[in-house]
Motif scaffolding. Structure first.
Motif, PDB file in Angstrom:
ATOM      1  N   SER A 341       1.332  -0.667  11.006  1.00  0.00           N
ATOM      2  CA  SER A 341       1.092  -1.564   9.872  1.00  0.00           C
ATOM      3  C   SER A 341       0.016  -0.931   8.975  1.00  0.00           C
ATOM      4  N   MET A 364       0.645  14.912  -4.548  1.00  0.00           N
ATOM      5  CA  MET A 364      -0.718  14.394  -4.531  1.00  0.00           C
ATOM      6  C   MET A 364      -1.233  14.326  -3.103  1.00  0.00           C
ATOM      7  N   VAL A 367      -2.521   9.835   1.565  1.00  0.00           N
ATOM      8  CA  VAL A 367      -3.256   9.641   2.823  1.00  0.00           C
ATOM      9  C   VAL A 367      -4.689  10.142   2.660  1.00  0.00           C
ATOM     10  N   GLU A 370      -6.556   7.481   0.846  1.00  0.00           N
ATOM     11  CA  GLU A 370      -6.729   6.270   1.669  1.00  0.00           C
ATOM     12  C   GLU A 370      -7.801   6.497   2.734  1.00  0.00           C
TER      13      GLU A 370
HETATM   14  C1  GDG Z   1       5.354  11.271  -2.664  1.00  0.00           C
HETATM   15  C2  GDG Z   1       4.776  12.682  -2.833  1.00  0.00           C
HETATM   16  C3  GDG Z   1       2.642  11.669  -3.648  1.00  0.00           C
HETATM   17  C4  GDG Z   1       2.503   6.908   6.225  1.00  0.00           C
HETATM   18  N1  GDG Z   1       2.685   6.568   7.510  1.00  0.00           N
HETATM   19  C5  GDG Z   1       2.573   5.229   7.579  1.00  0.00           C
HETATM   20  C6  GDG Z   1       2.328   4.741   6.288  1.00  0.00           C
HETATM   21  N2  GDG Z   1       2.290   5.801   5.483  1.00  0.00           N
HETATM   22  C7  GDG Z   1       1.993   5.701   4.044  1.00  0.00           C
HETATM   23  C8  GDG Z   1       0.636   6.301   3.738  1.00  0.00           C
HETATM   24  C9  GDG Z   1       0.778   6.648   2.258  1.00  0.00           C
HETATM   25  C10 GDG Z   1       2.275   6.956   2.132  1.00  0.00           C
HETATM   26  O1  GDG Z   1       2.926   6.438   3.297  1.00  0.00           O
HETATM   27  C11 GDG Z   1       2.547   8.450   2.091  1.00  0.00           C
HETATM   28  O2  GDG Z   1       2.160   8.919   0.855  1.00  0.00           O
HETATM   29  P1  GDG Z   1       2.019  10.461   0.523  1.00  0.00           P
HETATM   30  O3  GDG Z   1       1.371  10.588  -0.790  1.00  0.00           O
HETATM   31  O4  GDG Z   1       1.248  11.116   1.608  1.00  0.00           O
HETATM   32  O5  GDG Z   1       3.460  11.117   0.624  1.00  0.00           O
HETATM   33  P2  GDG Z   1       5.035  10.963   0.149  1.00  0.00           P
HETATM   34  O6  GDG Z   1       5.721   9.888   0.882  1.00  0.00           O
HETATM   35  O7  GDG Z   1       5.585  12.323   0.386  1.00  0.00           O
HETATM   36  O8  GDG Z   1       5.041  10.622  -1.422  1.00  0.00           O
HETATM   37  C12 GDG Z   1       3.266  12.663  -2.653  1.00  0.00           C
HETATM   38  C13 GDG Z   1       3.326  10.311  -3.556  1.00  0.00           C
HETATM   39  O9  GDG Z   1       4.742  10.437  -3.704  1.00  0.00           O
HETATM   40  C14 GDG Z   1       2.821   9.360  -4.637  1.00  0.00           C
HETATM   41  O10 GDG Z   1       2.983   9.895  -5.915  1.00  0.00           O
HETATM   42  O11 GDG Z   1       1.276  11.520  -3.315  1.00  0.00           O
HETATM   43  O12 GDG Z   1       2.732  13.956  -2.890  1.00  0.00           O
HETATM   44  O13 GDG Z   1       5.388  13.581  -1.898  1.00  0.00           O
HETATM   45  O14 GDG Z   1       0.488   5.541   1.468  1.00  0.00           O
HETATM   46  O15 GDG Z   1      -0.352   5.367   4.040  1.00  0.00           O
HETATM   47  N3  GDG Z   1       2.155   3.437   5.996  1.00  0.00           N
HETATM   48  C15 GDG Z   1       2.239   2.563   7.036  1.00  0.00           C
HETATM   49  N4  GDG Z   1       2.491   2.969   8.310  1.00  0.00           N
HETATM   50  C16 GDG Z   1       2.660   4.276   8.635  1.00  0.00           C
HETATM   51  O16 GDG Z   1       2.884   4.620   9.806  1.00  0.00           O
HETATM   52  N5  GDG Z   1       2.071   1.251   6.793  1.00  0.00           N
END
Ligand code: GDG
Length: 471
Positions: A341, A364, A367, A370
């Motif tokens: 969560s 970007m 994580v 955050e």
């Molecule tokens: C794309 C771009 C860019 C992950 N595990 C859990 C969970 N998460 C959430 C994290 C974070 C999100 O997922 C992942 O965000 P990222 O930015 O790291 O990566 P991408 O999904 O590849 O997103 C990226 C983004 O778009 C925005 O423009 O930053 O570079 O590739 O929020 O917290 N959330 C929960 N449980 C998990 O186990 N609740």
């Protein structure tokens, strides 16, 4: 003020379970609510039924469509995730280019344009998100749409030679000229885009942010995406006493926690990270047994072959390190292959002494942001961050590492664990002020101001044009 129309591959409709939406969804929903608007995209379901599913929540109309099995296979799994995604993340070796998939990608974009067309009113502004939908504006222009249309790329734009390796690069590039504002995460992405345009003389650069291509003028700028900084900090503060954080603290038995959180994806550098952690353990034996790595890696895109293979390889790798170095009372790596969560995650960020955010490439990486927002200012943890994440442009006070340098990353883990409180606080304050200045609401409003007001000399140039088909 006209309405806002957002188009993205997937649409986060309000969750009846009460689960927290991510920052991007919250910011876009806030902007949609303020202007009134429409959010259109794929429902995530596969069916032969092309009917739209429309629901209204407050001021926002959610318009969803199913896609057929063939569409999903060619457009989503095929071209978007096996050509554009690997190429934009510098993985030419993984790009599986096929004409069928390319045709499917353009066909589904035409389909989305047809679905969107009846929804558009004269003074609406349209904001299209991410690599799945690059041709959408060109398709809308062909159908006579003259509204302001913006695009934001969430993933990196690669160096020109990497981009040119994609057989349809010219068409993809020319399609972007149909937008009025093309947004990137960082200046590096914007410069790579500019070089991709000018090196093949497909268009020219008028000044820093204004471009001309295919008979149209448009703006290309960087708009680094943020998070809900203050809200995340509040959630983390409360979550540090939540059951999951308590359980974790108890089970650590006084050891320090290092955390990694990534969707299962080869771009995130998880394999190299585990290698670096293993190198740290074997080299810095004095602090070896004082620490545990928790790697949270929810599955994603399991139906794309590279992802299934990676899931097995990572489980094996973590098992090998644990088998080789672990003892009856200490497991070096805890590998969790499912989603936690948001609250739980925030609590774990807060109790972790360091975070390993080491993608090989990332647009970007939220994580990283955050983790910083979750820290206790009296005793903040250390962010170990890849130079190749977009976030490194803003968070230069992190411990920046080259994720390909396994030994260097291992040494940075040791440095993080030994860092003085003063240095940790200084670095944290620096990063936190960046995150407060540019949160996701700021990102959204800066982008929309450019899109709505039109910095560019676009008016004379909203002429229809047809991108040349690549031979
Ligand atoms: C794309 C771009 C860019 C992950 N595990 C859990 C969970 N998460 C959430 C994290 C974070 C999100 O997922 C992942 O965000 P990222 O930015 O790291 O990566 P991408 O999904 O590849 O997103 C990226 C983004 O778009 C925005 O423009 O930053 O570079 O590739 O929020 O917290 N959330 C929960 N449980 C998990 O186990 N609740």
């Amino acid at each position: 003020m006209g309405r806002l129309i957002v188009v993205s591959n997937r649409v986060p409709t309000p969750d009846k379970s009460g689960a927290q939406a991510g920052g991007l969804a919250v910011a876009l929903q806030t902007a949609l609510e303020a202007r009134g608007g429409v959010w259109l995209g794929w429902s995530g379901n596969i069916s032969e039924d092309a009917g739209l599913q429309v629901s209204k929540v407050g001021n926002i109309e959610y318009v969803l469509t199913d896609l057929t099995e063939r569409d999903v296979d060619e457009y989503y799994r095929g071209f978007a995730n096996r050509v554009l995604w690997p190429i934009c993340h510098y993985r030419l070796d993984l790009a599986e280019y096929g004409r069928k998939e390319m045709a499917g990608y353009f066909r589904v974009n035409r389909f989305f344009a047809d679905q969107l067309l009846p929804q558009i009113r004269e003074d609406d502004i349209i904001w299209v998100h991410d690599y799945h939908l690059i041709p959408l504006a060109a398709e809308l222009r062909k159908r006579g749409v003259t509204n302001r249309i913006g695009f934001f790329l969430h993933i990196p734009w690669p160096a020109p030679d990497v981009f040119y390796a994609m057989p349809v690069y010219e068409e993809i590039l020319l399609n972007l000229a149909s937008y009025d504002v093309v947004g990137f995460q960082t200046d590096t992405d914007r410069e790579n885009f500019a070089d991709s345009v000018t090196r093949q003389a497909l268009g020219h650069r008028i000044d820093d942010t204004n471009f001309e291509m295919a008979g149209r003028r448009f703006v290309a700028r960087s708009y680094p995406i943020g998070i809900e900084t203050d809200k995340f900090a509040r959630i983390a503060m409360r979550a540090s006493i939540s059951p999951i954080a308590k359980l974790m603290t108890e089970s650590l038995g006084g050891k320090d926690l290092i955390i990694g959180v990534d969707r299962l994806d080869y771009s995130k550098g998880i394999t190299q990270r585990i290698d670096a952690f293993e190198r740290f353990l074997t080299k810095h034996t004095d602090i070896q047994r004082t620490v545990t790595l928790l790697q949270v890696t929810p599955k994603s895109r399991s139906d794309v072959p590279e992802y299934g293979a990676m899931q097995r390889a990572l489980a094996e790798q973590a098992g090998r390190v644990n088998g080789g170095l672990g003892t009856v009372d200490w497991v070096p790596i805890r590998y969790v292959n499912r989603s936690l969560s948001r609250q739980g995650l925030a609590g774990l960020y807060r109790i972790a002494k360091a975070a390993l955010v080491t993608p090989l490439r990332d647009g970007m990486n939220l994580v990283a942001k955050e983790y910083v927002a979750s820290q206790n200012e009296d005793d903040p943890g250390v962010l170990i961050l890849s130079r190749f994440a977009g976030a490194a442009h803003e968070l230069s006070a992190a411990l920046l590492v080259n994720p390909y340098d396994i030994e260097g990353t291992g040494d940075s883990i040791a440095r993080a664990l030994r860092m003085s409180l003063e240095e940790r606080q200084e670095r944290w304050r620096d990063m936190m002020s960046v995150l407060r200045r540019n949160d996701v609401f700021n990102w959204c409003s800066v982008y929309l101001a450019d899109l709505a007001e039109g910095r560019a000399l676009h008016d004379e140039a909203t002429q229809a044009w047809t991108p040349a088909r690549a031979s």
